[in-house]
Design an enzyme around this catalytic site. Sequence first.
Site, PDB file in Angstrom:
ATOM      1  N   GLU A 172       0.822  -1.210   0.000  1.00  0.00           N
ATOM      2  CA  GLU A 172       0.000   0.000   0.000  1.00  0.00           C
ATOM      3  C   GLU A 172       0.864   1.272   0.000  1.00  0.00           C
ATOM      4  O   GLU A 172       1.201   1.807   1.062  1.00  0.00           O
ATOM      5  CB  GLU A 172      -0.945   0.037   1.203  1.00  0.00           C
ATOM      6  N   LYS A 209      -2.668  -2.062  -3.061  1.00  0.00           N
ATOM      7  CA  LYS A 209      -3.692  -1.151  -2.539  1.00  0.00           C
ATOM      8  C   LYS A 209      -3.232   0.269  -2.810  1.00  0.00           C
ATOM      9  O   LYS A 209      -2.207   0.703  -2.277  1.00  0.00           O
ATOM     10  CB  LYS A 209      -3.923  -1.383  -1.048  1.00  0.00           C
TER      11      LYS A 209
END
Length: 293
Positions: A172, A209
Amino acid sequence: MLDKVRSAPGFIAALDQSGGSTPKALLLYGIAETEYQGDEEMFRLMHAMRARIMKAPAFTGDKVVGAILFERTMDGDVDGEPVPSYLWEKRGVVPFLKIDKGLAAEENGVQLMKPMPDLDALLIRGREKGIFGTKMRSVIASADKAGIADVVQQQFEVARQIIAQGLVPIIEPEILINSPTKAEAETILRDEIAQQLDTLGPGEDVMLKVTIPTVADFYADLAAHKSVVRLVALSGGYSRADACEKLSHNRDMIASFSRALTENLRVSMSDADFDASLAETIDGIYSASVNKA
């Protein structure tokens, strides 16, 4: 679990607020900082909120593919059953674990992750508890090529450590939605991730992500990469309505929302009102993840 995460319709719920973000999450839920004392009581209240979400009738694997947990949540229980097994066995929801220890100070327009010296022990404990994958967050504030390269390199180095322990990492690298160079940062980030993905071998699978991109389907090539299990989006401070509208234009991306998932939930709600509000939210996020504009 891998089959479900790879192909099931739905989204991933982010229930992983940690120490720094917990007071804000509780305040949004309707619990002010003056209503509790110390971390233990704070985390107890937060766990009660998460348990209420997990027990709600709409929170099942029919629309919620997975849930990302804070370490304390992983170690907790729901109705006497450990949270990871409760999620998978009772709700059909794949459990993930947030593993990062927060962010370092900003340098070169980014914030790297703080060191994680006890990561292997945490990964082993998570795997033994039934955790499928992990999540770790870095932050990108501006389109600094050297800084973004450092973020991606660190994320993939830790990802390999996670893969070695038999878990699937969610990488992420969040680009701040209010960054004045958001679009430029997305181009640099996409290219850096693509280079790192090409270094992964057979069986070295990751998830990505990212912030919902400025241009729809901007990360489509990453989603199609052989080593990418799933591409998911963070809400990044957008309201649920805005996040869902933007997400609906990205065909290969599903949601992994945190604040946007809980923004309409209040501690004062009756169980019926709470469950109805959460069901409406889940339906909206599910639709944006599955029914594309």
